[in-house]
Scaffold this active site. Structure first.
Site, short mmCIF file in Angstrom:
data_model
loop_
_atom_site.label_atom_id
_atom_site.label_comp_id
_atom_site.label_asym_id
_atom_site.label_seq_id
_atom_site.Cartn_x
_atom_site.Cartn_y
_atom_site.Cartn_z
N ASN A 10 3.40 9.76 -35.28
CA ASN A 10 4.82 10.01 -35.12
C ASN A 10 5.51 9.36 -36.32
OD1 ASN A 10 7.48 10.17 -34.39
ND2 ASN A 10 7.22 9.24 -32.36
N ARG A 95 3.70 14.60 -34.07
CA ARG A 95 4.97 14.91 -33.43
C ARG A 95 5.89 15.50 -34.49
NH1 ARG A 95 10.03 11.24 -32.37
NH2 ARG A 95 11.20 12.63 -31.02
N HIS A 184 13.02 16.00 -27.04
CA HIS A 184 12.23 15.20 -26.08
C HIS A 184 11.35 16.10 -25.21
CE1 HIS A 184 15.63 11.92 -25.97
NE2 HIS A 184 14.68 11.57 -26.82
N ARG A 245 24.55 7.48 -29.82
CA ARG A 245 25.15 8.81 -29.96
C ARG A 245 26.15 9.05 -28.84
NH1 ARG A 245 19.54 11.03 -30.07
NH2 ARG A 245 18.77 10.66 -32.18
N GLY A 336 15.38 4.53 -18.04
CA GLY A 336 15.04 5.19 -16.78
C GLY A 336 13.94 4.48 -16.02
N GLU A 388 4.38 10.26 -24.24
CA GLU A 388 4.45 11.37 -25.20
C GLU A 388 3.18 11.45 -26.04
OE1 GLU A 388 8.54 9.74 -25.92
OE2 GLU A 388 8.89 11.75 -26.67
#
Ligand code: ADP
Length: 402
Positions: A10, A95, A184, A245, A336, A388
């Site tokens: 990544n 990725r 995502h 953001r 989360g 991921e």
């Protein structure tokens, strides 16, 4: 012996994250990160995960570019007997942030594919160039094995046209490839499937709202394993309130800042992507710090938290309407998975939608997928750690062993 190892890369603009996995059993063999590439203070942190006595190693020495970074990583892996020259390496999985409308599946990279990923740079100027560099470097190191691109946008390619379109002049939209792509995707794919497994069902049988809340954050509505809507759009700026953001805002804010504030497009881009969200609202983008400050009654932290949660609730409501029937809401990524107060506040007051949370279950800390809703709740609330890298490795390996 069949080659069963996959190196997952990544590449960011100044970083390189990696994991080496063995897909024979899904075991993680090593992982690590090179950061501040191109600076004097470059740092490599390598963690071997297999073998007795494996310990984290760290080195700080200037690493000039991504090629030097991958060489340093290869040396660390070789020291653990996991060298990248090994015949056991089956593929490198990359990725890639933006696949546009061209790439909706993991893809083995050849010159033409690489050129097309490069051609998508205007859609993801911050991300795709680094991804391309990572691919070039890994390819030059192991030209003999497949390099696979796994796109962050791919899982969302199934969105119906009415969810993917912005209501702007169609010709302009088509000319500039303006539509909602979503990001995502690897995480939303992994978590929606893992949530189905947690419920003891096949992905095709369940409708899930996935809330990926990391520093970047996005929601998706997944019907029977297929994504039908997601909160990020042309770029990762749309949707939820994020670490830095803004997420959704009236596009006229941009005109206003330009006309009244005299700001340039680049300044506004920087403001909305890097200096907004939680950071912009209260000076911190780490949810831990915001929860601590809010607990002490800090007004800016409270407002930032409430805005974050309000937006989350709106998306839960919207995606409940989109899906019609919801079997589970799954929380994932840094916030989360770890911030119980965010989960509790996001679900609070949504009993009419079938949502409830069990305070005891919600406060348990665990790395395992788990339910945090009471048995009576019509909609399960789940915490499902994302992975991921495993998903990229799986998709890459499936493609090269097909
Ligand atoms: P990235 O988007 O960079 O991959 P992560 O998914 O790792 O981000 O999430 C990082 C964020 O998770 C941090 O900025 C922090 O806000 C949040 N986080 C991590 N641990 C906790 C925790 N224990 N409590 C609350 N928030 C946490």
């Amino acid at each position: 012996m069949t080659a069963s190892r996959v190196l997952v890369l990544n590449s960011g603009s100044s970083s390189l994250k990696y994991q080496l996995l063995d897909m024979a059993d899904g075991a993680r063999l090593a992982m690590g990160l090179v950061e501040r590439i191109g600076e004097q203070s470059s740092r490599l942190v390598h963690t071997p995960l297999a073998g007795a006595g494996a310990a984290r190693r760290e080195q700080t020495a200037p690493i000039a570019d991504h090629a030097a970074a991958l060489k340093a990583v290869a040396a660390e892996l070789a020291a653990d007997g996991l060298g990248l020259d090994s015949p056991e390496l089956a593929a490198v999985g990359h990725r890639v942030v933006h696949g546009g409308t061209r790439f909706t599946q993991p893809t083995v990279i050849d010159d033409e594919v690489l050129a097309e990923i490069r051609a998508l740079v205007p859609l993801a100027p911050l991300h795709n160039p680094a991804n391309v560099t990572g691919i070039e470097v890994a390819r030059s190191m192991r030209p003999d094995i497949p390099q696979v691109a796994v796109f962050d946008t791919a899982f969302h390619a199934t969105m119906p046209e009415y969810a993917a379109r912005y209501a702007i002049d169609a010709e302009t939209a088509d000319r500039y490839a303006i539509r909602r792509y979503g990001f995502h995707g690897t995480s939303h794919a992994y978590v929606s499937r893992a949530t189905a497994a947690l419920l003891g069902k096949a992905p095709a049988e369940v409708n899930v709202i996935v809330l990926h809340l990391g520093n970047g954050a996005s929601a998706s509505a997944v019907r029977g394993g297929v994504c039908v809507d997601t909160s990020m759009g042309l770029t990762p700026l749309e949707g939820l309130v994020m670490g830095t953001r803004s997420g959704d805002l009236d596009p006229a804010v941009i005109f206003h800042l330009a006309r009244v504030g005299g700001m340039s497009v680049d300044q506004i881009d920087d403001l909305l992507n890097k200096r907004s969200g939680l950071l912009g609202m209260c000076g911190d983008n780490d949810m831990r710090e915001i929860l601590r400050r809010a607990g002490e009654g800090d007004a800016a932290a409270v407002t930032a938290f409430e805005t974050y949660v309000h937006r989350l609730k709106k998306y839960i409501g919207a995606y409940t309407a989109v899906l019609g029937r919801v079997d589970a809401v799954a929380f994932t990524a840094g916030v989360g998975e770890n911030a119980a107060p965010v989960r509790e506040a996001a679900v609070q007051g949504l009993a009419e939608l079938g949502l409830a949370i069990d305070a005891g279950l919600n406060s348990v800390r665990s790395d395992e997928p788990r339910l945090v809703s009471p048995d009576y709740a019509r909609v399960a609330v789940a915490v499902v750690p994302t992975d991921e890298e495993l998903e990229i490795a799986r998709q890459s390996y499936a493609l090269v062993t097909r």
